[in-house]
Design a protein around this motif. Sequence first.
Motif, mmCIF file in Angstrom:
data_model
loop_
_atom_site.group_PDB
_atom_site.id
_atom_site.type_symbol
_atom_site.label_atom_id
_atom_site.label_comp_id
_atom_site.label_asym_id
_atom_site.label_seq_id
_atom_site.Cartn_x
_atom_site.Cartn_y
_atom_site.Cartn_z
ATOM 1 N N MET A 175 0.833 -1.207 0.000
ATOM 2 C CA MET A 175 0.000 0.000 0.000
ATOM 3 C C MET A 175 0.867 1.257 0.000
ATOM 4 O O MET A 175 0.526 2.253 -0.639
ATOM 5 C CB MET A 175 -0.940 -0.010 1.202
ATOM 6 C CG MET A 175 -2.026 -1.057 1.094
ATOM 7 S SD MET A 175 -3.047 -1.166 2.573
ATOM 8 C CE MET A 175 -3.823 0.442 2.572
ATOM 9 N N LEU A 176 1.988 1.212 0.696
ATOM 10 C CA LEU A 176 2.901 2.356 0.695
ATOM 11 C C LEU A 176 3.468 2.597 -0.701
ATOM 12 O O LEU A 176 3.611 3.747 -1.130
ATOM 13 C CB LEU A 176 4.035 2.132 1.697
ATOM 14 C CG LEU A 176 3.654 2.201 3.163
ATOM 15 C CD1 LEU A 176 4.842 1.832 4.029
ATOM 16 C CD2 LEU A 176 3.100 3.546 3.525
ATOM 17 N N ILE A 177 3.762 1.530 -1.405
ATOM 18 C CA ILE A 177 4.236 1.697 -2.783
ATOM 19 C C ILE A 177 3.129 2.293 -3.645
ATOM 20 O O ILE A 177 3.376 3.172 -4.479
ATOM 21 C CB ILE A 177 4.751 0.363 -3.356
ATOM 22 C CG1 ILE A 177 6.054 0.005 -2.663
ATOM 23 C CG2 ILE A 177 4.945 0.437 -4.862
ATOM 24 C CD1 ILE A 177 6.646 -1.304 -3.074
ATOM 25 N N GLY A 178 1.889 1.867 -3.421
ATOM 26 C CA GLY A 178 0.763 2.469 -4.139
ATOM 27 C C GLY A 178 0.629 3.951 -3.843
ATOM 28 O O GLY A 178 0.407 4.768 -4.753
ATOM 29 N N CYS A 179 0.759 4.325 -2.571
ATOM 30 C CA CYS A 179 0.725 5.747 -2.200
ATOM 31 C C CYS A 179 1.863 6.505 -2.861
ATOM 32 O O CYS A 179 1.679 7.624 -3.341
ATOM 33 C CB CYS A 179 0.809 5.917 -0.683
ATOM 34 S SG CYS A 179 -0.702 5.586 0.194
ATOM 35 N N LEU A 213 3.963 10.232 -6.860
ATOM 36 C CA LEU A 213 4.836 10.443 -8.020
ATOM 37 C C LEU A 213 4.060 10.958 -9.227
ATOM 38 O O LEU A 213 4.478 11.926 -9.881
ATOM 39 C CB LEU A 213 5.549 9.131 -8.351
ATOM 40 C CG LEU A 213 6.758 9.192 -9.249
ATOM 41 C CD1 LEU A 213 7.857 10.004 -8.590
ATOM 42 C CD2 LEU A 213 7.244 7.792 -9.546
ATOM 43 N N LEU A 214 2.923 10.355 -9.521
ATOM 44 C CA LEU A 214 2.134 10.777 -10.679
ATOM 45 C C LEU A 214 1.522 12.164 -10.484
ATOM 46 O O LEU A 214 1.566 13.002 -11.392
ATOM 47 C CB LEU A 214 1.037 9.754 -10.973
ATOM 48 C CG LEU A 214 1.508 8.392 -11.470
ATOM 49 C CD1 LEU A 214 0.328 7.427 -11.596
ATOM 50 C CD2 LEU A 214 2.254 8.519 -12.784
ATOM 51 N N SER A 257 -2.530 14.549 0.443
ATOM 52 C CA SER A 257 -3.091 13.490 1.285
ATOM 53 C C SER A 257 -2.335 12.173 1.106
ATOM 54 O O SER A 257 -2.101 11.454 2.082
ATOM 55 C CB SER A 257 -4.582 13.302 1.013
ATOM 56 O OG SER A 257 -4.814 12.912 -0.308
ATOM 57 N N ALA A 258 -1.910 11.853 -0.119
ATOM 58 C CA ALA A 258 -1.130 10.635 -0.318
ATOM 59 C C ALA A 258 0.233 10.752 0.351
ATOM 60 O O ALA A 258 0.760 9.761 0.868
ATOM 61 C CB ALA A 258 -0.976 10.337 -1.808
ATOM 62 N N SER A 259 0.808 11.939 0.383
ATOM 63 C CA SER A 259 2.088 12.141 1.058
ATOM 64 C C SER A 259 1.952 11.964 2.567
ATOM 65 O O SER A 259 2.815 11.351 3.204
ATOM 66 C CB SER A 259 2.632 13.545 0.764
ATOM 67 O OG SER A 259 2.871 13.714 -0.593
ATOM 68 N N VAL A 260 0.879 12.486 3.137
ATOM 69 C CA VAL A 260 0.641 12.312 4.568
ATOM 70 C C VAL A 260 0.432 10.832 4.900
ATOM 71 O O VAL A 260 0.990 10.310 5.874
ATOM 72 C CB VAL A 260 -0.564 13.166 5.028
ATOM 73 C CG1 VAL A 260 -1.004 12.797 6.432
ATOM 74 C CG2 VAL A 260 -0.220 14.641 4.951
ATOM 75 N N HIS A 319 13.255 18.261 -2.380
ATOM 76 C CA HIS A 319 11.976 17.555 -2.446
ATOM 77 C C HIS A 319 12.061 16.390 -3.443
ATOM 78 O O HIS A 319 11.648 15.274 -3.148
ATOM 79 C CB HIS A 319 10.882 18.547 -2.842
ATOM 80 C CG HIS A 319 9.498 17.998 -2.825
ATOM 81 N ND1 HIS A 319 8.865 17.609 -1.676
ATOM 82 C CD2 HIS A 319 8.616 17.776 -3.823
ATOM 83 C CE1 HIS A 319 7.658 17.173 -1.964
ATOM 84 N NE2 HIS A 319 7.481 17.249 -3.271
ATOM 85 N N LEU A 320 12.628 16.655 -4.614
ATOM 86 C CA LEU A 320 12.755 15.616 -5.638
ATOM 87 C C LEU A 320 13.722 14.516 -5.210
ATOM 88 O O LEU A 320 13.443 13.328 -5.401
ATOM 89 C CB LEU A 320 13.194 16.235 -6.960
ATOM 90 C CG LEU A 320 12.198 17.183 -7.616
ATOM 91 C CD1 LEU A 320 12.797 17.787 -8.878
ATOM 92 C CD2 LEU A 320 10.896 16.488 -7.916
ATOM 93 N N LEU A 321 14.851 14.886 -4.622
ATOM 94 C CA LEU A 321 15.820 13.883 -4.169
ATOM 95 C C LEU A 321 15.255 12.995 -3.050
ATOM 96 O O LEU A 321 15.467 11.786 -3.045
ATOM 97 C CB LEU A 321 17.103 14.559 -3.697
ATOM 98 C CG LEU A 321 18.000 15.119 -4.792
ATOM 99 C CD1 LEU A 321 19.157 15.893 -4.190
ATOM 100 C CD2 LEU A 321 18.503 14.000 -5.672
ATOM 101 N N ALA A 322 14.538 13.608 -2.120
ATOM 102 C CA ALA A 322 13.938 12.827 -1.034
ATOM 103 C C ALA A 322 12.895 11.863 -1.595
ATOM 104 O O ALA A 322 12.817 10.705 -1.160
ATOM 105 C CB ALA A 322 13.304 13.752 0.003
ATOM 106 N N ALA A 323 12.121 12.305 -2.572
ATOM 107 C CA ALA A 323 11.107 11.430 -3.179
ATOM 108 C C ALA A 323 11.762 10.240 -3.869
ATOM 109 O O ALA A 323 11.291 9.100 -3.737
ATOM 110 C CB ALA A 323 10.256 12.218 -4.165
ATOM 111 N N LEU A 324 12.830 10.476 -4.590
ATOM 112 C CA LEU A 324 13.523 9.371 -5.266
ATOM 113 C C LEU A 324 14.129 8.389 -4.264
ATOM 114 O O LEU A 324 14.077 7.173 -4.462
ATOM 115 C CB LEU A 324 14.599 9.915 -6.201
ATOM 116 C CG LEU A 324 14.081 10.630 -7.449
ATOM 117 C CD1 LEU A 324 15.232 11.244 -8.229
ATOM 118 C CD2 LEU A 324 13.295 9.674 -8.322
#
Length: 180
Positions: free
Chosen positions: A11-15, A20-21, A77-80, A137-142
């Motif tokens: 589910m975390l990967i889905g979030c 990402l999208l 909301s998906a980030s939270v 922000h982008l580096l942390a997301a990756l």
Amino acid sequence: MDRARQLLGEMLIGCFVIVLLSGGFLAFFYTPSGGVVPYTGSYEPLRGVPMSAAYHSVLDLGFEVRGGLFLRRLHHSASVLLGVGTAVWALLGRFRYAFAVLGLIVLGGLAGYGAVDDLLSGTVLGRVPIPVWYGLHLLAALAVGAALVISSRREAARNPRTLPFVALSIGLTLLVVFGL
């Protein structure tokens, strides 16, 4: 307990995919600049108010781009959920890097607010240039995405996924994200 933890990991990967999208869509309309510009958008009470170009682009996204405010809310909301879910995931299991991933998620969220020039403006953290926040922000997301995928692959090697399990994880992810 291992299967519940694996379901939460999926589910975390889905979030993360939703983050990402939606973030990719938001990036098309975002201007990472701290230059001061007067507001020229459609929201009349703010017309002529000086603000950063980053904040102006976010306001334009919310008021003038079709579906922009919805996607911005979905991204938030998906980030939270990603942050809260990672904390629960860390409490459930053996993932030794869970707190590092949680720290990256918190850093990514803070950098997201800094990139928008919204809540951090006027504080000590507001002095950091907006492009730096955006890059962080982008580096942390990756980094979060890589850690989640690696951990999920390791768990799937120990306990293989089945089609009903994958369908359940996708369904629960969509239910939780869109139910907020």
